[in-house]
Enzyme design. Sequence first.
Site, PDB file in Angstrom:
ATOM      1  N   SER A 170     -18.038  -2.688  26.220  1.00 19.67           N
ATOM      2  CA  SER A 170     -17.922  -4.093  25.844  1.00 19.67           C
ATOM      3  C   SER A 170     -18.668  -4.958  26.866  1.00 19.67           C
ATOM      4  CB  SER A 170     -16.429  -4.449  25.736  1.00 19.67           C
ATOM      5  OG  SER A 170     -16.243  -5.646  25.049  1.00 19.67           O
ATOM      6  N   ASP A 329     -15.014   0.018  14.924  1.00 20.49           N
ATOM      7  CA  ASP A 329     -15.170  -1.229  15.701  1.00 20.49           C
ATOM      8  C   ASP A 329     -15.691  -2.335  14.784  1.00 20.49           C
ATOM      9  OD1 ASP A 329     -15.824  -3.273  17.511  1.00 20.49           O
ATOM     10  OD2 ASP A 329     -16.631  -1.882  19.003  1.00 20.49           O
ATOM     11  N   HIS A 359     -12.463  -1.454  18.457  1.00 19.77           N
ATOM     12  CA  HIS A 359     -13.240  -1.708  19.674  1.00 19.77           C
ATOM     13  C   HIS A 359     -12.558  -1.163  20.931  1.00 19.77           C
ATOM     14  CE1 HIS A 359     -15.959  -3.791  22.330  1.00 19.77           C
ATOM     15  NE2 HIS A 359     -14.975  -4.493  22.863  1.00 19.77           N
ATOM     16  N   ASP A 360     -11.235  -1.323  21.026  1.00 19.61           N
ATOM     17  CA  ASP A 360     -10.507  -0.874  22.214  1.00 19.61           C
ATOM     18  C   ASP A 360     -10.562   0.640  22.418  1.00 19.61           C
ATOM     19  OD1 ASP A 360      -9.681  -3.088  23.600  1.00 19.61           O
ATOM     20  OD2 ASP A 360      -7.671  -3.181  22.726  1.00 19.61           O
TER      21      ASP A 360
HETATM   22  C1  LIG Z   1     -11.250  -2.544  30.946  1.00 20.38           C
HETATM   23  C2  LIG Z   1     -10.613  -3.561  30.437  1.00 20.38           C
HETATM   24  O1  LIG Z   1     -11.341  -4.147  29.907  1.00 20.38           O
HETATM   25  S1  LIG Z   1      -9.295  -4.276  30.052  1.00 20.38           S
HETATM   26  C3  LIG Z   1      -7.904  -3.818  30.927  1.00 20.38           C
HETATM   27  C4  LIG Z   1      -6.990  -3.185  29.995  1.00 20.38           C
HETATM   28  N1  LIG Z   1      -7.031  -3.854  28.779  1.00 20.38           N
HETATM   29  C5  LIG Z   1      -6.104  -4.716  28.468  1.00 20.38           C
HETATM   30  O2  LIG Z   1      -5.153  -4.982  29.165  1.00 20.38           O
HETATM   31  C6  LIG Z   1      -6.313  -5.338  27.195  1.00 20.38           C
HETATM   32  C7  LIG Z   1      -5.028  -5.512  26.456  1.00 20.38           C
HETATM   33  N2  LIG Z   1      -4.455  -4.256  26.037  1.00 20.38           N
HETATM   34  C8  LIG Z   1      -5.022  -3.526  25.179  1.00 20.38           C
HETATM   35  O3  LIG Z   1      -6.053  -3.896  24.687  1.00 20.38           O
HETATM   36  C9  LIG Z   1      -4.354  -2.237  24.844  1.00 20.38           C
HETATM   37  O4  LIG Z   1      -3.028  -2.313  25.247  1.00 20.38           O
HETATM   38  C10 LIG Z   1      -4.993  -1.038  25.534  1.00 20.38           C
HETATM   39  C11 LIG Z   1      -6.388  -0.870  25.008  1.00 20.38           C
HETATM   40  C12 LIG Z   1      -5.038  -1.175  27.024  1.00 20.38           C
HETATM   41  C13 LIG Z   1      -4.132   0.180  25.216  1.00 20.38           C
HETATM   42  O5  LIG Z   1      -3.985   0.296  23.845  1.00 20.38           O
HETATM   43  P1  LIG Z   1      -2.717   1.003  23.230  1.00 20.38           P
HETATM   44  O6  LIG Z   1      -2.246   2.093  24.122  1.00 20.38           O
HETATM   45  O7  LIG Z   1      -3.075   1.348  21.847  1.00 20.38           O
HETATM   46  O8  LIG Z   1      -1.643  -0.149  23.312  1.00 20.38           O
HETATM   47  P2  LIG Z   1      -1.183  -1.124  22.145  1.00 20.38           P
HETATM   48  O9  LIG Z   1      -2.278  -1.983  21.691  1.00 20.38           O
HETATM   49  O10 LIG Z   1      -0.477  -0.316  21.139  1.00 20.38           O
HETATM   50  O11 LIG Z   1      -0.142  -2.058  22.897  1.00 20.38           O
HETATM   51  C14 LIG Z   1       1.050  -1.504  23.384  1.00 20.38           C
HETATM   52  C15 LIG Z   1       1.978  -2.657  23.739  1.00 20.38           C
HETATM   53  O12 LIG Z   1       2.303  -3.382  22.553  1.00 20.38           O
HETATM   54  C16 LIG Z   1       3.713  -3.462  22.441  1.00 20.38           C
HETATM   55  N3  LIG Z   1       4.056  -3.504  21.037  1.00 20.38           N
HETATM   56  C17 LIG Z   1       3.797  -2.590  20.077  1.00 20.38           C
HETATM   57  N4  LIG Z   1       4.285  -3.013  18.905  1.00 20.38           N
HETATM   58  C18 LIG Z   1       4.863  -4.212  19.107  1.00 20.38           C
HETATM   59  C19 LIG Z   1       5.535  -5.156  18.283  1.00 20.38           C
HETATM   60  N5  LIG Z   1       5.709  -4.959  16.978  1.00 20.38           N
HETATM   61  N6  LIG Z   1       5.985  -6.280  18.862  1.00 20.38           N
HETATM   62  C20 LIG Z   1       5.817  -6.525  20.166  1.00 20.38           C
HETATM   63  N7  LIG Z   1       5.187  -5.662  21.008  1.00 20.38           N
HETATM   64  C21 LIG Z   1       4.724  -4.530  20.463  1.00 20.38           C
HETATM   65  C22 LIG Z   1       4.205  -2.204  23.119  1.00 20.38           C
HETATM   66  O13 LIG Z   1       5.560  -2.332  23.489  1.00 20.38           O
HETATM   67  C23 LIG Z   1       3.275  -2.125  24.316  1.00 20.38           C
HETATM   68  O14 LIG Z   1       3.692  -3.016  25.297  1.00 20.38           O
HETATM   69  P3  LIG Z   1       3.262  -2.822  26.844  1.00 20.38           P
HETATM   70  O15 LIG Z   1       1.774  -2.674  26.856  1.00 20.38           O
HETATM   71  O16 LIG Z   1       3.718  -4.087  27.491  1.00 20.38           O
HETATM   72  O17 LIG Z   1       3.946  -1.592  27.336  1.00 20.38           O
HETATM   73  N1  LIG Z   2      -9.186  -5.015  25.621  1.00 23.19           N
HETATM   74  C1  LIG Z   2     -10.441  -5.311  26.235  1.00 23.19           C
HETATM   75  C2  LIG Z   2     -11.370  -5.644  25.124  1.00 23.19           C
HETATM   76  C3  LIG Z   2     -12.565  -6.437  25.480  1.00 23.19           C
HETATM   77  O1  LIG Z   2     -13.635  -5.601  25.340  1.00 23.19           O
HETATM   78  C4  LIG Z   2     -10.302  -6.423  27.235  1.00 23.19           C
HETATM   79  O2  LIG Z   2      -9.365  -7.184  27.108  1.00 23.19           O
HETATM   80  O3  LIG Z   2     -11.073  -6.495  28.158  1.00 23.19           O
END
Ligand SMILES: CC(=O)SCCNC(=O)CCNC(=O)[C@H](O)C(C)(C)COP(=O)(O)OP(=O)(O)OC[C@H]1O[C@@H](n2cnc3c(N)ncnc32)[C@H](O)[C@@H]1OP(=O)(O)O
Ligand SMILES: N[C@@H](CCO)C(=O)O
Length: 378
Positions: A170, A329, A359-360
Amino acid sequence: MRAPGQGGSVTAAPDRVPVTGAWPAGDPAGRRQWVRSSLRLEAGGTLDFELAYETWGTLNADGSNAVLVQHALTGDSHAAGEAGPGHPTAGWWDGLIGPGRALDTDELFVVAPNVLGGCQGSTGPASLAPDAKPWGSRFPSITVRDQVHSEQTLANALGVDRWALVLGGSMGGMRALEWAVSLPARVASLLVLAAPAASSADQIAWAAPQLHAIRSDPGWRGGDYYDAPPGAGPHAGLGVARRIAHVTYRGEAELVQRFGRTPQGDGRFAVESYLDHHAAKLVRRFDANSYLLLTESMNSHDVGRDRGGVGAALSRVSARTIVAGVDSDRLYPLYQARDLAAGIPGAGEAAVISSPYGHDSFLIETPQVAALIKALLG
Ligand SMILES: CC(=O)SCCNC(=O)CCNC(=O)[C@H](O)C(C)(C)COP(=O)(O)OP(=O)(O)OC[C@H]1O[C@@H](n2cnc3c(N)ncnc32)[C@H](O)[C@@H]1OP(=O)(O)O
Ligand SMILES: N[C@@H](CCO)C(=O)O
């Protein structure tokens, strides 16, 4: 305010010799370091800046084992490591970085900077300007090229003449690609995940309501909200921006199958509750002005600008390259990865990460990303 107090100033000063040192007080994880210098911005003027970064492993004697890991929009320098004090979650690529992992830190020296303009230690709008007040609305526009320019300072300070590998997804993929275009002799291999040669009208369109959401929040105050009472900042606007963005980060079929239509006990659809959760999490850890600045830097991303177009720019890449896209994506569609791969000499066809997660997936599909890394480093 999240960033350290060194900030920077827009001046006409020439580039300075970088200064490095241990992270000063305020880094609870105790492992971040920083480099400080100044750079000429693409839009004009010069910015004094600090870049926060973390490293894993040891640079070898001939400097040939260094890997630059580039985070995405809301990521940071904590790419690897357990959760702990100062880091409520494990590193965002912890499954890929460490002893015996694809980026094997018994062999490699892995470096992850926080992007210039960010809010996790590097100079950004929340940093203090020379007048000891937050930059806020006064912070200059930053391009992906400026960010890479600042990372050159870091490479120089670390003694890395040529990265064995530069990689990211990204926004991190944009910076990885820009490294290979602007400094081809310094990039031996390149992995670009879910990122284009230039942001498209569709991507800029998805960003537009996010920018508006923050700027139309009265708590944004034209960008100068850092002295607002706790809770009075542009939290609602940033939360709306994250909700919009997060939908684009995930697969359509994934959301349909995972959340269905059944309302929760509180009356919200489960998918609404999920977006609320991700919005609340981001608001707790991210600065709204950085979100605006970095989104606009992605909007301006175009490796072909002032280089005779994308084709001419990509022909400069000499790195052994893999470009990969994700088949689900909807934000950075697979055709962009195919176009990008076709333009880079020797890149071959784009690799396809097969995943329902959209995308994630570059953050989630660890074995598939590991295989691409091994193909390049092997
Ligand atoms: C490199 C970087 O760019 S970014 C750094 C990391 N990225 C981020 O933080 C971006 C935000 N997060 C994300 O995009 C995603 O969580 C990822 C990509 C990190 C991981 O994806 P996944 O493992 O598939 O996590 P998912 O999208 O299912 O989210 C899980 C969370 O949603 C919560 N959740 C799931 N369903 C629900 C619901 N119905 N209501 C409320 N919360 C919910 C889970 O409890 C969990 O919470 P937590 O993360 O606080 O423990
Ligand atoms: N989940 C990622 C997506 C952006 O590419 C972020 O928040 O950085």
